[in-house]
Design a protein around this motif. Structure first.
Motif: not given
Length: 439
Positions: A156-166, A299-308
């Motif tokens: 996010t703004t300020g380069d803060a990483l907000r971690p997530a599983d999804l 839907d055509r991108i292979r492989p698709w990243p998990g959790g996105l």
């Protein structure tokens, strides 16, 4: 995932699509955070990030049913707030071939402003103990792991990483996700575009409830290749009319009062002209353009990243004239929930992106087949045949009430398009209904 929830989910975008997504995720994750760049209040207000909110919105029957399932009592709440309801078949629509028949369909038409709907949904979503909203927070990019096969969060703004599983992206037609994927080393999606050069120009008027007309909304449709002008008038909460003037193939209604009135007067629909001429205007005139269809083929991108996952207008922008956008967004949120239940966030997202394409096939072809009529050069044979069939069907509607009922059921996504291939007996002639009978 279990119903008790586990892990953290981030929803990027706090509009309608983001809110319905947060609702389904709240049953499946310990913590759901919605990131929204605009300032958000509890009141129904227009936001800078949704310029389309000043123009007409409607939920088709399928979408309204799904929303009611997620938010029981929502229909009644909106009605209590002043959003009127009637049968969609009583909504007079003027096509180039004549007026639609007045029929009973069982398909509800509830009309409201976009801010009223979002405020009602937002209040319910944020009442859930697992959901929080971070407004005035701009998501800069999705972050992948070193192997580039899994999402780990959002910067996010300020380069803060907000971690997530999804991470679910619902940031609308101007989503920056394609550029972010390229930065991460993944291919950008193929993009399908069909642009009928449609614009909306809208103004709100006071509605006289002492002597209401026998209709809740009225419309004059545009249709390629000749009917470039159209419009609609719909009843909103707080005793207001919303008049929206359409322009297709580069036509556009003026934003000054005299020009707006003259454009309305050029239409054959008397209901639109009467409101603009007789009702008291309550605010400024707003124009919204760039309403062409756009489908990013994730839907055509292979492989698709998990959790996105990507849904709503960030995935596919549909011509709003046909009213499918909000219905498709809630369909996709419900589909995502099913895939999460079956496969968990690591594996569900690729399956979701592929299956979400199926939710788009009908609305995409309904809208783009007609829009291709403005510029048919280069269109596929399949698309041209679909456009020819739909144009022929619309010419028959004024004379065929049974066909019109089936057409509305397909449009509302409650019936298969195959029902339109069933022959019907010709209804009574609509010749007498054309002209001034509905004025």
């Amino acid at each position: 995932m279990t119903p008790e929830g586990t892990g953290r989910a981030l929803v990027v975008g706090g509009g309608y699509a983001g809110l319905v997504t947060a609702r389904v995720l709240a049953d499946r994750f310990d913590e759901v955070t919605v990131l929204e760049q605009d300032h958000v209040t509890a009141a129904p207000e227009h936001r800078r990030g949704t310029p389309q909110s000043r123009h007409p919105h409607a939920l088709l029957a399928r979408g309204a049913d799904l929303l009611e399932g997620l938010f029981p009592g929502l229909r009644a709440e909106l009605r209590e707030a002043g959003a009127p309801v009637s049968d969609f078949g009583q909504f007079p629509m003027l096509y180039p071939a004549g007026w639609s028949p007045r029929v009973r369909t069982g398909l509800a038409l509830q009309t409201f402003s976009r801010p009223l709907l979002e405020a009602a949904i937002r209040r319910r979503v944020l009442a859930h103990p697992r959901v929080r909203l971070l407004d005035r927070t701009r998501a800069e990019r999705v972050v992948l792991n070193d192997a580039r096969d899994r999402v780990i969060g959002v910067r996010t703004t300020g380069d803060a990483l907000r971690p997530a599983d999804l991470v679910v992206v619902t940031t609308g037609r101007n989503s920056r996700l394609p550029a972010g994927l390229s930065t991460a080393g993944l291919p950008a999606p193929d993009v399908l575009r069909v642009d009928g050069k449609l614009s909306y120009t809208s103004r709100v008027y006071r509605r006289d409830t002492a002597s209401p007309p026998d209709w809740q909304a009225s419309l004059q449709a545009t249709l390629a290749p000749t009917a470039r002008r159209g419009g609609t008038v719909v009843a909103l909460e707080d005793d207001r009319w919303l008049v929206c003037l359409f322009g297709a193939d580069g036509q556009s209604a003026p934003t000054d009062p005299a020009g707006f009135a003259a454009y309305a007067d050029s239409l054959a629909n008397p209901h639109i002209k009467d409101v603009v001429t007789r009702a008291e205007p309550l605010g400024s005139i707003y124009r919204y353009g760039g309403l062409g269809g756009q489908w990013r083929r994730y839907d055509r991108i292979r492989p698709w990243p998990g959790g996105l996952a990507v849904l709503g207008d960030a995935l596919c922008v549909l011509n709003p004239l046909y009213g499918h956008g909000m219905t498709v967004a809630v369909q996709q949120a419900v589909l995502l929930a099913r895939e999460l239940d079956a496969h968990g966030p690591a594996d569900a997202c690729a399956r979701f992106q592929r299956r979400s394409a199926r939710t788009l096939l009908l609305p995409w072809y309904l809208s783009t087949s007609l829009d291709l009529g403005w510029r048919p050069e280069g269109a596929s044979v399949q698309a041209l045949l679909a456009r020819r069939y739909l144009a022929r069907l619309l010419r028959r509607i004024p004379d065929d009430p049974e066909l019109y009922r089936r057409f509305l059921a397909v449009q509302h996504m409650t019936a298969s398009p195959l029902t339109l291939l069933v022959p019907s007996a010709r209804g009574p002639s609509a010749r007498a209904r054309r002209g001034g009978e509905r004025s």
